[in-house]
Structures are given as C-alpha cells and as structure tokens.
Design a protein around this motif. Structure first.
Motif, PDB file in Angstrom:
ATOM      1  N   VAL A 198       0.858  -1.183   0.000  1.00  0.00           N
ATOM      2  CA  VAL A 198       0.000   0.000   0.000  1.00  0.00           C
ATOM      3  C   VAL A 198       0.896   1.236   0.000  1.00  0.00           C
ATOM      4  N   PRO A 199       0.369   2.372  -0.444  1.00  0.00           N
ATOM      5  CA  PRO A 199       1.200   3.580  -0.397  1.00  0.00           C
ATOM      6  C   PRO A 199       1.492   3.972   1.049  1.00  0.00           C
ATOM      7  N   ALA A 200       2.690   4.426   1.284  1.00  0.00           N
ATOM      8  CA  ALA A 200       3.033   5.024   2.572  1.00  0.00           C
ATOM      9  C   ALA A 200       2.947   6.530   2.357  1.00  0.00           C
ATOM     10  N   VAL A 201       2.090   7.197   3.100  1.00  0.00           N
ATOM     11  CA  VAL A 201       1.951   8.646   2.963  1.00  0.00           C
ATOM     12  C   VAL A 201       2.076   9.302   4.326  1.00  0.00           C
ATOM     13  N   MET A 202       2.566  10.514   4.306  1.00  0.00           N
ATOM     14  CA  MET A 202       2.602  11.311   5.526  1.00  0.00           C
ATOM     15  C   MET A 202       1.499  12.351   5.395  1.00  0.00           C
ATOM     16  N   VAL A 203       0.610  12.375   6.362  1.00  0.00           N
ATOM     17  CA  VAL A 203      -0.518  13.299   6.361  1.00  0.00           C
ATOM     18  C   VAL A 203      -0.184  14.438   7.311  1.00  0.00           C
ATOM     19  N   SER A 204      -0.163  15.643   6.771  1.00  0.00           N
ATOM     20  CA  SER A 204       0.092  16.805   7.620  1.00  0.00           C
ATOM     21  C   SER A 204      -1.228  17.516   7.899  1.00  0.00           C
ATOM     22  N   CYS A 205      -1.313  18.055   9.116  1.00  0.00           N
ATOM     23  CA  CYS A 205      -2.541  18.723   9.555  1.00  0.00           C
ATOM     24  C   CYS A 205      -2.170  19.770  10.599  1.00  0.00           C
ATOM     25  N   ARG A 206      -3.103  20.705  10.851  1.00  0.00           N
ATOM     26  CA  ARG A 206      -2.837  21.727  11.864  1.00  0.00           C
ATOM     27  C   ARG A 206      -4.136  22.372  12.310  1.00  0.00           C
ATOM     28  N   ARG A 207      -4.258  22.536  13.627  1.00  0.00           N
ATOM     29  CA  ARG A 207      -5.328  23.368  14.198  1.00  0.00           C
ATOM     30  C   ARG A 207      -4.857  24.817  14.158  1.00  0.00           C
ATOM     31  N   PRO A 208      -5.778  25.760  13.994  1.00  0.00           N
ATOM     32  CA  PRO A 208      -5.378  27.176  14.022  1.00  0.00           C
ATOM     33  C   PRO A 208      -4.661  27.506  15.331  1.00  0.00           C
ATOM     34  N   GLY A 209      -3.534  28.199  15.211  1.00  0.00           N
ATOM     35  CA  GLY A 209      -2.785  28.639  16.384  1.00  0.00           C
ATOM     36  C   GLY A 209      -1.887  27.571  16.994  1.00  0.00           C
ATOM     37  N   GLU A 210      -1.839  26.371  16.429  1.00  0.00           N
ATOM     38  CA  GLU A 210      -1.001  25.299  16.964  1.00  0.00           C
ATOM     39  C   GLU A 210       0.062  24.899  15.956  1.00  0.00           C
ATOM     40  N   LYS A 211       1.040  24.138  16.432  1.00  0.00           N
ATOM     41  CA  LYS A 211       2.068  23.641  15.517  1.00  0.00           C
ATOM     42  C   LYS A 211       1.477  22.559  14.621  1.00  0.00           C
ATOM     43  N   ALA A 212       2.023  22.439  13.443  1.00  0.00           N
ATOM     44  CA  ALA A 212       1.561  21.423  12.507  1.00  0.00           C
ATOM     45  C   ALA A 212       1.995  20.047  12.997  1.00  0.00           C
ATOM     46  N   ASN A 213       1.277  19.026  12.584  1.00  0.00           N
ATOM     47  CA  ASN A 213       1.597  17.654  12.956  1.00  0.00           C
ATOM     48  C   ASN A 213       1.626  16.789  11.705  1.00  0.00           C
ATOM     49  N   ILE A 214       2.284  15.645  11.833  1.00  0.00           N
ATOM     50  CA  ILE A 214       2.369  14.671  10.743  1.00  0.00           C
ATOM     51  C   ILE A 214       2.011  13.300  11.302  1.00  0.00           C
ATOM     52  N   ILE A 215       1.152  12.584  10.600  1.00  0.00           N
ATOM     53  CA  ILE A 215       0.846  11.197  10.928  1.00  0.00           C
ATOM     54  C   ILE A 215       1.132  10.370   9.676  1.00  0.00           C
ATOM     55  N   THR A 216       1.784   9.238   9.863  1.00  0.00           N
ATOM     56  CA  THR A 216       2.030   8.347   8.734  1.00  0.00           C
ATOM     57  C   THR A 216       0.859   7.395   8.606  1.00  0.00           C
ATOM     58  N   ILE A 217       0.351   7.277   7.395  1.00  0.00           N
ATOM     59  CA  ILE A 217      -0.819   6.447   7.109  1.00  0.00           C
ATOM     60  C   ILE A 217      -0.447   5.451   6.018  1.00  0.00           C
ATOM     61  N   ALA A 218      -0.780   4.204   6.242  1.00  0.00           N
ATOM     62  CA  ALA A 218      -0.599   3.201   5.188  1.00  0.00           C
ATOM     63  C   ALA A 218      -1.942   2.854   4.556  1.00  0.00           C
ATOM     64  N   TRP A 219      -3.029   3.242   5.185  1.00  0.00           N
ATOM     65  CA  TRP A 219      -4.345   2.961   4.635  1.00  0.00           C
ATOM     66  C   TRP A 219      -4.903   4.235   4.025  1.00  0.00           C
ATOM     67  N   ALA A 220      -4.456   4.518   2.812  1.00  0.00           N
ATOM     68  CA  ALA A 220      -4.890   5.692   2.065  1.00  0.00           C
ATOM     69  C   ALA A 220      -5.097   5.255   0.622  1.00  0.00           C
ATOM     70  N   GLY A 221      -6.006   5.912  -0.049  1.00  0.00           N
ATOM     71  CA  GLY A 221      -6.210   5.525  -1.435  1.00  0.00           C
ATOM     72  C   GLY A 221      -7.102   6.460  -2.212  1.00  0.00           C
ATOM     73  N   THR A 222      -7.145   6.219  -3.503  1.00  0.00           N
ATOM     74  CA  THR A 222      -8.008   6.954  -4.417  1.00  0.00           C
ATOM     75  C   THR A 222      -9.395   6.331  -4.378  1.00  0.00           C
ATOM     76  N   VAL A 223     -10.435   7.154  -4.317  1.00  0.00           N
ATOM     77  CA  VAL A 223     -11.796   6.611  -4.302  1.00  0.00           C
ATOM     78  C   VAL A 223     -12.656   7.121  -5.446  1.00  0.00           C
ATOM     79  N   CYS A 224     -12.249   8.217  -6.097  1.00  0.00           N
ATOM     80  CA  CYS A 224     -13.050   8.772  -7.187  1.00  0.00           C
ATOM     81  C   CYS A 224     -12.160   9.684  -8.026  1.00  0.00           C
ATOM     82  N   SER A 225     -12.431   9.720  -9.347  1.00  0.00           N
ATOM     83  CA  SER A 225     -11.639  10.601 -10.204  1.00  0.00           C
ATOM     84  C   SER A 225     -12.370  11.890 -10.567  1.00  0.00           C
TER      85      SER A 225
END
Length: 191
Positions: A15-42
């Motif tokens: 499966v693809p290994a992806v790093m998902v970055s996210c951030r709440r307003p006013g906080e530091k950004a975070n990264i979570i590694t996800i192996a369960w990610a995929g394309t669902v629609c074009s």
C-alpha cells in the motif's frame, strides 16, 4: 499448489506510505504516517485515509476538516517511520525530522516541502468503521516538485523513488512491468 486458509484480515499489500500533515489554528503542525490511504473517485478527485480515533491527528483532521497527503520517497522513509511511531502530543515531528512546512494553496494545513507531491484535501465525510474511521476527502489542490516532471510535464513517479509499505517493511517502487492497456494493444504490423 498448496494454500492455507487464514482468519479474515487485511492482506491487500503493498500500500502507499503517505505522511498526512494537519494543523489546528494557532497550533504547531503535525504529521501522521498512514498506510491505509487511497483513491476513491476521479471526478471529483477524492481520496480516503483511515485513522484510529486515539491518534493525535484524528481530532485535528476531524475538527479542521482538512489535511495534506504527502507522498513518501526512499529518502523520506526514516521520517515516515518516525512520524508513524511517535505522537505529535509529545514531539514536534517537523522539527525532529528536519522537515520544512510548505504553505498550501487552498487549505490551512501545510504540506511537507521535501515530499515530491503534496495533495491538499477537504474532508467530505467521516465514516466510523471499527478500529479506524474512514475520512473521505475531495482533492482541492496538488503541488508537484518540478524535478519529478518529465520533458512533457507529466509526473514521473519512478524518478521520485516512491515508497510503499508491506507488513512491517518499506519498499522503493520503480521497475515498470506493463502499462495501461498493454494486454489488449495491437502489435505493429498486425491488423
């Protein structure tokens, strides 16, 4: 040929290994590694990620309704692994991995500058499934590093050295074994 029957489990690998970055307003950004990610629609372009509710990034993505999928290369595998085993509650993953935030074009969450492709996403639906919740998201912008484009401006994933995950191990992708439609394509000289 001998085969065994096992109890039901997720055996769809690699499966693809992806790093998902996210951030709440006013906080530091975070990264979570996800192996369960995929394309669902074009059309519209949509992806999915599955995240355990107890993960630090779960609440961030749920509250903000956005994230960035960052493709992982062989050079990013160590960072991807670190971001998958450490919690953003305890460490600043961007700092610890010496990664740089890439300002996004549409969403507030940053991408990862070192990633060859950054896919900005807005959550459209969250589906509770059991151990994980499925986040369906529309792709709202894509950034691709110029050095991974071929002479025609097409993304060349083999140039990027993308990585995949297969139970407990990371692998570099690269050797082409076919192309879309090659099994039915007529050979030159045959009519």
């Amino acid at each position: 040929m001998a085969k065994q029957t096992w109890k039901p489990g997720n055996m769809l690998y690699p499966v693809p290994a992806v790093m998902v970055s996210c951030r709440r307003p006013g906080e530091k950004a975070n990264i979570i590694t996800i192996a369960w990610a995929g394309t669902v629609c074009s059309d519209p372009p949509m992806v999915s990620i599955s995240v355990r509710r107890e993960r630090h990034s779960y609440d961030i993505v749920k509250e903000t309704g956005e994230f960035v999928l960052n493709l992982v290369t062989k050079d990013l595998v160590r960072s991807a692994d670190y971001c998958g085993v450490r919690s953003g509650r305890d460490v600043d993953k961007f700092r610890e991995c010496r990664l740089h935030e890439l300002p996004s074009k549409v969403v507030a969450a940053p991408g990862i500058a070192e990633s060859p492709v950054n896919i900005e996403c807005r959550v459209t639906e969250i589906k509770p499934l059991g151990s994980h919740d499925l986040f369906l998201a529309e792709v709202v912008s894509v950034t691709i590093d110029d050095c991974y484009l071929d002479e025609k401006g097409k993304f060349d994933p083999n140039r990027a050295g993308l990585a995949a995950y297969s139970p407990g191990e990371y692998f570099e992708l690269g050797r082409k074994v076919g192309s879309f439609g090659f099994s039915v394509r007529k050979k030159k000289g045959n009519r």
